[in-house]
Write a protein that holds these residues in place. Structure first.
Motif: not given
Length: 469
Positions: A96-103, A111-114, A174-183, A188-194
């Motif tokens: 949805l954020l991609e649809d909104q042109g935000k990423l 670009k979002y998480v250093p 390889q399944y990675s819960n870590t990747g989804y934490v980053v996602a 939250e960073k791009v939308s400005g909300t939880k």
């Protein structure tokens, strides 16, 4: 948090038939009631909650058993923790954020998480498809020592996402819960909300769904999660401290709420049709191999019938959701235990009743040596002589004196197994290799679920035994 990646094989890659819009017949309902009641009794799983979609409509919801001591009668409006099934919602938020042109999903995560290892080379799409190479922070099917303490997403990233990658991005699955934490952090960073607030505004409110943060779905009025060591007593499980599920599995909801989402998938509502298609398109590795996984969901086809599936495991909870979009059919099954294959048995039986089902996959590799090693450890658990040098630090944390006693007491009473056989093929997960086994006795079968370090002498990170129905 195990997603039961092997669940599709265990569910026999169900084949659906043309959907029927009518409600279940009295005979079908009775068959399902008998199935669930018998499965709970056979496995010791305290409760189950089910929803069935047929003809694009919810045609059946019911709950059985003991959800908690303060819930006198099992209710369908009680939310269960759905764990990794939540991942498809995190993926939807980014679409949805991609649809909104935000990423864009092909943006680098740096670009979002250093600070993430090779963050300039890992894309958001790779986070969502488990092809990033980031090590999984929770491959075990039990809560490890650190989970007794609250955690933040950044702390998970600092501990696991700054390690060397398990493989170059895009080259393996390889399944990675870590990747989804980053996602989730990116949402939250791009939308400005939880993340949960974003999902409520853009998805849940539109579908009349009412999920909550699973960290809050604890206490009076909520189901209690249960655990069991082998065939020992069924005990309430201590919940993980807050923060451990987050974007990798933070949601608790009712079975009918998840069924509403399944109907949205079937009808292509809430999200644009191309977003649904993107989520359901299997990602290819750099060598062209099909991963069988889209963006937050397992995907595939059997005899011309497409399925979209995911399972989830929280501390004390297991869940399964399988959808046949073209056939307008779906099955949702929640249980409040993190042991046994009851949730898969129930799903399998429901599909056999409401829709046809088809055969199990078999192991396709020679597992003779590893099977013998696993049988050796199993026998040690039976006799109370576990060799702790074969276990990692986390596995030794799990095998408390209480756990070992339950294993020995319950398993030694069964006598000698008829067989000990591999179930499915080995799979890489969180830097470990997953292997499953079926132990057959004259009057019952048990499931063994293991994770081990790679290599000939890899120690066991996990060795769990549970009843099969």
């Amino acid at each position: 948090m195990k997603p039961f990646r092997s669940a599709v094989a265990a569910l026999a890659l169900f084949v659906s038939v043309p959907a029927f819009a009518q409600a279940l017949t009295a005979e079908e309902s009775q068959q399902i009631d008998t199935l669930v009641t018998t499965t709970l009794a056979d496995t010791g799983v305290p409760s189950a909650s089910v929803a069935i979609v047929r003809g694009g409509k919810i045609v059946f919801t019911k709950a059985w058993g003991k959800q908690s001591l303060d819930i006198a009668q099992a209710r369908t409006d009680v939310p269960y923790q759905i764990a990794s099934i939540s991942k498809q919602f995190t993926a939807a938020a980014l679409l949805l954020l991609e649809d909104q042109g935000k990423l864009t999903l092909d943006d680098p995560v740096s670009k979002y998480v250093p600070g993430i290892t090779q963050g300039d080379h890992i894309t958001i799409r790779q986070l969502l498809s488990h092809t990033s190479g980031l090590q999984d922070y929770w491959p075990q099917d039990y809560s490890f020592a650190a989970m007794e303490h609250p955690v933040t997403p950044q702390q998970i990233v600092d501990r696991w996402a700054k390690k060397p990658l398990d493989f170059p991005p895009g080259t393996q699955w390889q399944y990675s819960n870590t990747g989804y934490v980053v996602a989730g952090m990116i949402v939250e960073k791009v939308s400005g909300t939880k993340l949960l607030d974003f999902l409520k505004a853009h998805i849940f409110s539109k579908l009349d769904m009412h999920p909550i943060n699973q960290d809050l779905a604890i206490g009076k009025g909520y189901p209690v999660g249960y655990h069991r060591y082998a065939l020992g007593p069924v005990r309430p499980e201590k919940p993980a401290a807050p923060g451990w599920l987050y974007a990798a599995g933070e949601l608790a909801m009712t079975a009918s709420d998840l069924a509403k989402w399944d109907i949205a998938r079937i009808d292509r509502t809430v999200l644009p049709a191309d977003d649904w298609a993107a989520q359901e398109t299997a990602i290819l590795l750099t060598n062209g191999k099909d991963t069988g996984y889209g963006l937050g969901v397992d995907v595939g086809e059997k005899n011309g019938h497409a399925y979209v599936e995911h399972s989830g495991e929280a501390v004390g909870f297991l869940s399964e959701n399988i959808v046949f979009p073209k056939d307008k059919a779906a099955v949702v099954v929640f249980v409040n235990s993190d042991f046994s294959n009851a949730f898969l048995t129930i799903t399998q039986g429901i599909v056999k009743t409401a829709f046809p089902a088809i055969a199990n996959a078999a192991a396709d590799t020679d597992e003779t040596v590893k099977t013998a090693e696993a049988r050796k450890v199993y026998d040690q658990l039976v006799t109370g002589t576990l060799d702790r040098t074969l276990m990692t630090e986390d596995a030794n944390y799990y095998f408390t004196d209480e756990a070992q006693k339950d294993y020995q007491t319950s398993l030694s009473a069964l006598g000698e197994p008829v067989s000990f056989e591999p179930r499915g093929s080995p799979k890489l997960r969180g830097g470990f290799v997953y292997r499953g086994y079926t132990v057959t006795y004259p009057d019952r079968k048990l499931s063994v679920s293991t994770y081990a370090e790679p290599g000939e002498n890899g120690r066991y990170e996990q060795f769990l035994v549970a009843p099969m129905s």
